[in-house]
Design a protein around this motif. Structure first.
Motif, PDB file in Angstrom:
ATOM      1  N   GLY A 145      95.808  85.816 -37.073  1.00 53.57           N
ATOM      2  CA  GLY A 145      95.866  84.358 -36.985  1.00 53.57           C
ATOM      3  C   GLY A 145      96.772  83.839 -35.889  1.00 53.57           C
ATOM      4  N   GLU A 146      97.498  84.705 -35.226  1.00 52.46           N
ATOM      5  CA  GLU A 146      98.401  84.280 -34.156  1.00 52.46           C
ATOM      6  C   GLU A 146      98.494  85.416 -33.144  1.00 52.46           C
ATOM      7  OE1 GLU A 146     102.916  82.392 -33.883  1.00 52.46           O
ATOM      8  OE2 GLU A 146     102.268  83.329 -35.723  1.00 52.46           O
ATOM      9  N   GLN A 147      98.560  85.060 -31.883  1.00 57.45           N
ATOM     10  CA  GLN A 147      98.700  86.111 -30.863  1.00 57.45           C
ATOM     11  C   GLN A 147     100.146  86.563 -30.749  1.00 57.45           C
ATOM     12  OE1 GLN A 147      96.600  84.067 -27.611  1.00 57.45           O
ATOM     13  NE2 GLN A 147      95.159  85.775 -27.636  1.00 57.45           N
ATOM     14  N   ALA A 148     100.325  87.664 -30.050  1.00 52.38           N
ATOM     15  CA  ALA A 148     101.665  88.261 -29.943  1.00 52.38           C
ATOM     16  C   ALA A 148     102.340  87.859 -28.634  1.00 52.38           C
ATOM     17  CB  ALA A 148     101.561  89.783 -30.013  1.00 52.38           C
ATOM     18  N   ALA A 149     103.645  87.587 -28.756  1.00 53.26           N
ATOM     19  CA  ALA A 149     104.467  87.312 -27.574  1.00 53.26           C
ATOM     20  C   ALA A 149     105.058  88.612 -27.039  1.00 53.26           C
ATOM     21  CB  ALA A 149     105.587  86.346 -27.940  1.00 53.26           C
ATOM     22  N   LEU A 150     105.169  89.597 -27.917  1.00 50.48           N
ATOM     23  CA  LEU A 150     105.718  90.897 -27.507  1.00 50.48           C
ATOM     24  C   LEU A 150     105.002  91.990 -28.284  1.00 50.48           C
ATOM     25  CD1 LEU A 150     109.548  91.682 -27.238  1.00 50.48           C
ATOM     26  CD2 LEU A 150     107.916  93.402 -27.913  1.00 50.48           C
ATOM     27  N   MET A 151     104.655  93.049 -27.576  1.00 52.33           N
ATOM     28  CA  MET A 151     104.082  94.233 -28.234  1.00 52.33           C
ATOM     29  C   MET A 151     104.886  95.434 -27.784  1.00 52.33           C
ATOM     30  SD  MET A 151     100.089  93.798 -27.418  1.00 52.33           S
ATOM     31  CE  MET A 151      99.187  92.303 -27.776  1.00 52.33           C
ATOM     32  N   GLY A 198     104.722  83.192 -30.506  1.00 48.91           N
ATOM     33  CA  GLY A 198     103.863  84.269 -30.992  1.00 48.91           C
ATOM     34  C   GLY A 198     104.628  85.287 -31.808  1.00 48.91           C
ATOM     35  N   ILE A 199     103.845  86.143 -32.440  1.00 47.88           N
ATOM     36  CA  ILE A 199     104.415  87.187 -33.284  1.00 47.88           C
ATOM     37  C   ILE A 199     104.765  88.406 -32.419  1.00 47.88           C
ATOM     38  CG2 ILE A 199     103.185  86.404 -35.339  1.00 47.88           C
ATOM     39  CD1 ILE A 199     101.111  88.596 -34.866  1.00 47.88           C
ATOM     40  N   VAL A 200     105.300  89.418 -33.090  1.00 50.24           N
ATOM     41  CA  VAL A 200     105.640  90.679 -32.422  1.00 50.24           C
ATOM     42  C   VAL A 200     104.811  91.780 -33.075  1.00 50.24           C
ATOM     43  CG1 VAL A 200     107.510  92.343 -32.006  1.00 50.24           C
ATOM     44  CG2 VAL A 200     107.982  89.877 -31.926  1.00 50.24           C
ATOM     45  N   ILE A 242      91.297  92.937 -35.706  1.00 53.60           N
ATOM     46  CA  ILE A 242      92.468  92.444 -36.436  1.00 53.60           C
ATOM     47  C   ILE A 242      92.912  91.060 -35.937  1.00 53.60           C
ATOM     48  CG2 ILE A 242      94.280  93.460 -34.980  1.00 53.60           C
ATOM     49  CD1 ILE A 242      94.297  93.452 -38.813  1.00 53.60           C
ATOM     50  N   ALA A 243      92.486  90.682 -34.733  1.00 55.10           N
ATOM     51  CA  ALA A 243      92.979  89.428 -34.136  1.00 55.10           C
ATOM     52  C   ALA A 243      92.766  88.252 -35.080  1.00 55.10           C
ATOM     53  CB  ALA A 243      92.296  89.179 -32.799  1.00 55.10           C
ATOM     54  N   LEU A 273      94.844  90.352 -28.636  1.00 53.56           N
ATOM     55  CA  LEU A 273      96.019  90.125 -29.486  1.00 53.56           C
ATOM     56  C   LEU A 273      97.186  89.550 -28.702  1.00 53.56           C
ATOM     57  CD1 LEU A 273      95.990  93.505 -31.467  1.00 53.56           C
ATOM     58  CD2 LEU A 273      94.887  91.366 -32.051  1.00 53.56           C
ATOM     59  N   ALA A 274      97.072  89.549 -27.376  1.00 46.79           N
ATOM     60  CA  ALA A 274      98.213  89.181 -26.533  1.00 46.79           C
ATOM     61  C   ALA A 274      98.153  87.717 -26.111  1.00 46.79           C
ATOM     62  CB  ALA A 274      98.224  90.070 -25.291  1.00 46.79           C
ATOM     63  N   ALA A 275      99.253  87.004 -26.349  1.00 45.99           N
ATOM     64  CA  ALA A 275      99.358  85.608 -25.915  1.00 45.99           C
ATOM     65  C   ALA A 275      99.607  85.574 -24.408  1.00 45.99           C
ATOM     66  CB  ALA A 275     100.526  84.943 -26.634  1.00 45.99           C
TER      67      ALA A 275
END
Ligand SMILES: C[S@@+](CC[C@H](N)C(=O)[O-])C[C@H]1O[C@@H](n2cnc3c(N)ncnc32)[C@H](O)[C@@H]1O
Length: 163
Positions: free
Chosen positions: A92-98, A30-32, A87-88, A124-126
């Motif tokens: 296009g990808e959930q987040a691994a870290l926020m 996932g993204i950050v 925004i999710a 938004l969170a994976a």
């Protein structure tokens, strides 16, 4: 405690929590997300910790140090209340870290923002996402994650979303 001591402890807490969270997401794709760019110090640290991850930054008006400005495609400018809902699908990808560092001088405003923000971050969170923040956030399925030893209770907050 002097304001200098307090500022130093805050920065140390941010670094320790971000370091711990980055280690915890080794196997979480996932993204950050960086919520609140400010001067760009924590964004810069995240870039160094996670050079292969896309880091998307939300900020009302980006005015960071020039070395810490995110590329335009990863910068979402405007008030969180306008930019985060919906925004999710665009990310296009959930987040691994926020990481949320959203506190302002106005305590009541900050608390209201944090209360609103937690549930808005949910989609938004994976699974397994680490959420690190200066304010206490609430996400369904988010378990309080122990702070690194040197971080005083309440100075920073960590959650881990159940996988
Ligand atoms: C304390 S600063 C972040 C500092 C940053 N972590 C650093 O290391 O430089 C908080 C940032 O959050 C942003 N912010 C606060 N509330 C916001 C909101 N409702 N919408 C968008 N940005 C917001 C502010 O503009 C400010 O730049």
């Amino acid at each position: 405690m002097s304001r200098l001591d307090s500022a130093i402890r805050r920065l140390e807490a941010q670094r320790a929590c971000l370091n711990r969270a980055a280690a915890m997401i080794k196997d979480v794709p996932g993204i950050v997300l960086e919520l609140g760019l400010g001067n760009g110090r924590t964004y810069d640290h995240l870039k160094e910790l996670l050079p292969d991850r896309r880091i998307v930054v939300f900020e009302r008006k980006a005015m960071a140090h020039p070395d810490s400005m995110p590329p335009a495609e990863n910068l979402i400018e405007g008030d969180f209340r306008d930019t985060i809902p919906g925004i999710a699908a665009k990310l296009g990808e959930q987040a691994a870290l926020m990481h949320g560092d959203i506190g302002s001088g106005d305590k009541a405003d900050t608390l209201a923002l944090a209360e609103w923000l937690g549930p808005m971050l949910q989609p938004l969170a994976a699974p397994g996402c680490m959420i690190v923040s200066d304010q206490r956030l609430t996400l369904a399925g988010g378990d309080v994650f122990p702070l690194p030893g040197m971080v005083a209770d309440g100075r920073y907050h960590m959650l881990r979303l159940q996988s």
